[in-house]
Write an enzyme that holds these catalytic residues in place. Structure first.
Site, PDB file in Angstrom:
ATOM      1  N   HIS A  15      28.131  -8.758  10.489  1.00 51.83           N
ATOM      2  CA  HIS A  15      26.759  -8.427  10.099  1.00 51.83           C
ATOM      3  C   HIS A  15      26.056  -9.598   9.412  1.00 51.83           C
ATOM      4  O   HIS A  15      26.695 -10.573   8.969  1.00 51.83           O
ATOM      5  CB  HIS A  15      26.766  -7.225   9.158  1.00 51.83           C
ATOM      6  N   GLU A  88      34.018  -1.654   6.484  1.00 49.58           N
ATOM      7  CA  GLU A  88      34.800  -2.627   5.748  1.00 49.58           C
ATOM      8  C   GLU A  88      35.877  -1.928   4.934  1.00 49.58           C
ATOM      9  O   GLU A  88      35.801  -0.724   4.648  1.00 49.58           O
ATOM     10  CB  GLU A  88      33.878  -3.452   4.839  1.00 49.58           C
TER      11      GLU A  88
END
Length: 215
Positions: A15, A88
């Site tokens: 990202h 994550e």
């Protein structure tokens, strides 16, 4: 990376930049938005990745990944499947802390992790547990690809590292040997006769410093 090569490919795309990246704070599963620069990084990289003619896009459901994936969707017309399994690493009490704060508050835990020991950072997930939840999402998507198709996986630096290690059949103690991914850079796996192999790592438009999701 040429589309002319044979076999399926997986593009693992990290990202764009967040404010916590800039502050060296461990984000983990905390849902932090992109900065303006992060949005621009996603737009620029999406135009490059569109040239690979991806067939499928899957993404973490955290907003920094969702918004990055949305930029690729805009230029390709593809839909995006969002998955909690691609988030994550959950790092409990480490989340939101800077590198210096983690070292000060959890010195033994940090040192053990730095030595490659399996550690539940902040009481959170082991790296192998992250791979256990993330890799099946990716392999299920690969099964939907056309012959010689390309999958883009939009995720996070730490999670991408675990997926690379697991898919390349490396012992978990060696996963940290993969250098980190810069924001909106990517790694590519291709599948050959003997399994998955690393074709590119931390690729992007220009070399950029790695500001990690992980400490």
């Amino acid at each position: 990376m040429s589309r002319a090569a044979r076999g399926p490919r997986i593009v693992f795309w990290r990202h764009g930049q967040t404010s916590w990246n800039l502050e060296s704070r461990f984000q983990g599963s905390t849902d932090i938005p992109l900065t303006e620069q992060g949005v621009e990084q996603a737009r620029r990289s999406a135009r490059l990745l569109a040239g690979l003619q991806p067939d499928l896009v899957v993404s973490s459901d955290l907003q920094r990944a969702r918004h990055t994936a949305a930029e690729l969707a805009k230029v390709t017309g593809l839909g995006v499947d969002h998955h909690e399994g691609l988030r994550e690493t959950y790092a409990g009490e480490w989340q939101g802390l800077t590198n210096a704060e983690i070292r000060a508050r959890f010195p033994e835990q940090f040192d053990a992790w730095a030595q490659g020991e399996p550690v539940r950072r902040g009481g959170g997930e082991l790296a192998t547990e992250v791979a256990d939840r993330a890799v099946p999402v990716v392999l299920a998507a690969v099964e939907k690809l056309p012959e010689d198709g390309t999958l883009v996986v939009v995720s996070h630096g730490g999670t991408i590292r675990t997926m690379l290690g697991r898919l390349l059949d490396l012992d978990p103690v060696h996963w940290e040997r993969f250098g980190g991914l810069s924001n909106c850079c990517w790694s590519v796996l291709g599948r050959g006769a003997r399994g998955w192999r690393l074709l590119e790592h931390n690729a992007g438009t220009l070399p950029e410093p790695v500001i990690g999701d992980e400490t």
